[in-house]
Design a protein around this motif. Structure first.
Motif, short mmCIF file in Angstrom:
data_model
loop_
_atom_site.label_atom_id
_atom_site.label_comp_id
_atom_site.label_asym_id
_atom_site.label_seq_id
_atom_site.Cartn_x
_atom_site.Cartn_y
_atom_site.Cartn_z
N GLN A 24 65.28 7.65 43.70
CA GLN A 24 65.37 6.98 44.98
C GLN A 24 66.55 7.52 45.77
OE1 GLN A 24 65.99 2.87 44.05
NE2 GLN A 24 68.10 3.16 43.43
N ARG A 41 54.27 1.36 55.49
CA ARG A 41 54.31 2.62 54.76
C ARG A 41 54.45 3.75 55.78
NH1 ARG A 41 54.88 2.22 49.11
NH2 ARG A 41 53.71 0.40 48.41
N ASN A 43 54.24 8.09 56.15
CA ASN A 43 53.97 9.39 55.54
C ASN A 43 55.08 10.38 55.86
OD1 ASN A 43 51.50 8.63 54.41
ND2 ASN A 43 50.36 9.15 56.25
N ASP A 56 54.83 12.93 50.69
CA ASP A 56 55.31 11.67 50.11
C ASP A 56 54.93 10.54 51.05
OD1 ASP A 56 56.50 9.86 48.43
OD2 ASP A 56 58.47 10.81 48.44
N THR A 57 54.91 9.33 50.55
CA THR A 57 54.74 8.12 51.35
C THR A 57 55.81 7.14 50.93
OG1 THR A 57 52.34 8.46 51.52
CG2 THR A 57 53.18 6.26 52.00
N VAL A 58 56.62 6.67 51.89
CA VAL A 58 57.74 5.80 51.57
C VAL A 58 57.51 4.41 52.14
CG1 VAL A 58 59.41 7.68 51.38
CG2 VAL A 58 59.01 6.63 53.60
N THR A 62 62.97 1.94 53.61
CA THR A 62 63.55 3.13 52.98
C THR A 62 64.53 3.82 53.93
OG1 THR A 62 61.57 3.49 51.64
CG2 THR A 62 63.05 5.37 51.92
N LEU A 64 66.33 7.23 55.02
CA LEU A 64 66.07 8.66 54.93
C LEU A 64 67.15 9.44 55.68
CD1 LEU A 64 62.24 8.55 55.72
CD2 LEU A 64 63.27 8.85 53.46
N SER A 80 63.64 13.32 51.71
CA SER A 80 62.85 12.27 51.07
C SER A 80 62.98 12.39 49.55
CB SER A 80 61.38 12.41 51.48
OG SER A 80 60.75 13.44 50.74
N PRO A 81 62.49 11.41 48.80
CA PRO A 81 62.52 11.50 47.34
C PRO A 81 61.79 12.73 46.81
CG PRO A 81 62.09 9.25 48.01
CD PRO A 81 62.03 10.08 49.25
N SER A 82 60.85 13.29 47.61
CA SER A 82 60.10 14.48 47.18
C SER A 82 60.63 15.77 47.81
CB SER A 82 58.62 14.31 47.54
OG SER A 82 58.07 13.20 46.86
#
Length: 280
Positions: A24, A41, A43, A56-58, A62, A64, A80-82
């Motif tokens: 995270q 959500r 994208n 990714d979808t957060v 969240t 960022l 992002s986390p990805s």
């Protein structure tokens, strides 16, 4: 110039990625440029636009960290986390100091505001660049792009209360007030498109209906983001549900615009859906 921008973006990427853990995003400093997702959500895409792949979808809320701006559009590059990706800033709240955030390019149609009479209602753009659109919603084309700090005379407010009609060097257009600071007296401004009652308020009981639970939602001509936008409706709008697209999260709805499709991630459902048909 391009190489310098890429270098600055690379430095930003190294800094913001260092803020991430494998699972995270870590908390960011208050003045660090970042976004807070304010929809259910969101994208994260491989490039600045819906035609790019989703990486990714957060979830809503969240944080960022921001890497760079895609000037002239609503897209911002984030960590992002990805990994690095792009999100539409319309579905997030900006926080921190964006002064040193590198720009991917300078918009070709930069414009400015007009003279502001003393005490007149106006807004000051408080983001690096802001798109002025031909209508009140992101489904409308960009009339011109203005720099941060531009003063724009406000002549009307959309019925949803978010979009302001303003005067620019390119003519009359609309801006999202979330990216501005208001100045002057707004008391006498008219409301454009203010309905006598909120659309769909008469729907109740077991009637299958969707209530929009984001600031604005695009209604499309088909079940998918590649389809054209037929209308943009404000949060709270109630739309009768006529059918669904099997397994893809899109619902066929009906409103004052006629019929169109919405994504169920941005709505709350009410009524009895047991008899809905699947529409191919």
């Amino acid at each position: 110039m391009a190489s310098r921008i890429r270098y600055r973006a690379s430095l930003f990427t190294l800094v913001v990625v260092a803020l991430l853990s494998s699972a995270q995003l870590l908390a960011v400093a208050q003045n660090t440029p970042h976004l807070v997702v304010n929809t259910y959500r969101l994208n994260v895409r491989s490039g600045p636009g819906v035609s790019h792949n989703i990486i990714d979808t957060v979830a809503g809320g969240t944080v960022l960290p921001v890497i760079s701006l895609h000037v002239g559009s609503d897209w911002i590059q984030v960590a992002s986390p990805s990994g690095p990706g792009w999100v539409n800033s319309f579905y997030a709240v900006t926080r921190g100091d964006f002064t040193s955030v590198p720009n991917q390019y300078t918009p070709p149609n930069l414009g400015s505001g007009t003279a502001i009479p003393a005490g007149a209602p106006h807004v000051v753009v408080n983001t690096a660049y802001l798109n002025v659109r031909t209508g009140p919603g992101i489904g409308h084309s960009v009339l011109i792009t203005v720099k941060g700090g531009a003063n724009l005379l406000v002549t009307s407010i959309d019925g949803g209360g978010v979009w302001y009609q303003v005067e620019t060097s390119a003519g009359t257009g609309w801006v999202n007030s979330n990216y501005t600071a208001g100045r002057g007296n707004f008391a006498g401004l008219s409301r454009s498109g203010q309905p006598s009652q909120r659309e769909g308020a008469h729907l109740s009981g077991s009637t299958p209906r969707a209530v929009v639970n984001t600031a604005f939602l695009n209604i499309r001509s088909g079940p998918g983001i590649r389809n054209s936008i037929v209308a943009t409706v404000p949060g709270g709008t109630v739309l009768r549900v006529l059918g669904l697209s099997g397994g893809r999260g899109w619902y066929l709805v009906e409103g004052s615009f006629g019929q169109g499709w919405l994504n169920n991630h941005y709505t709350v459902f009410r009524g009895d859906f047991s008899q809905l048909r699947v529409v191919n």
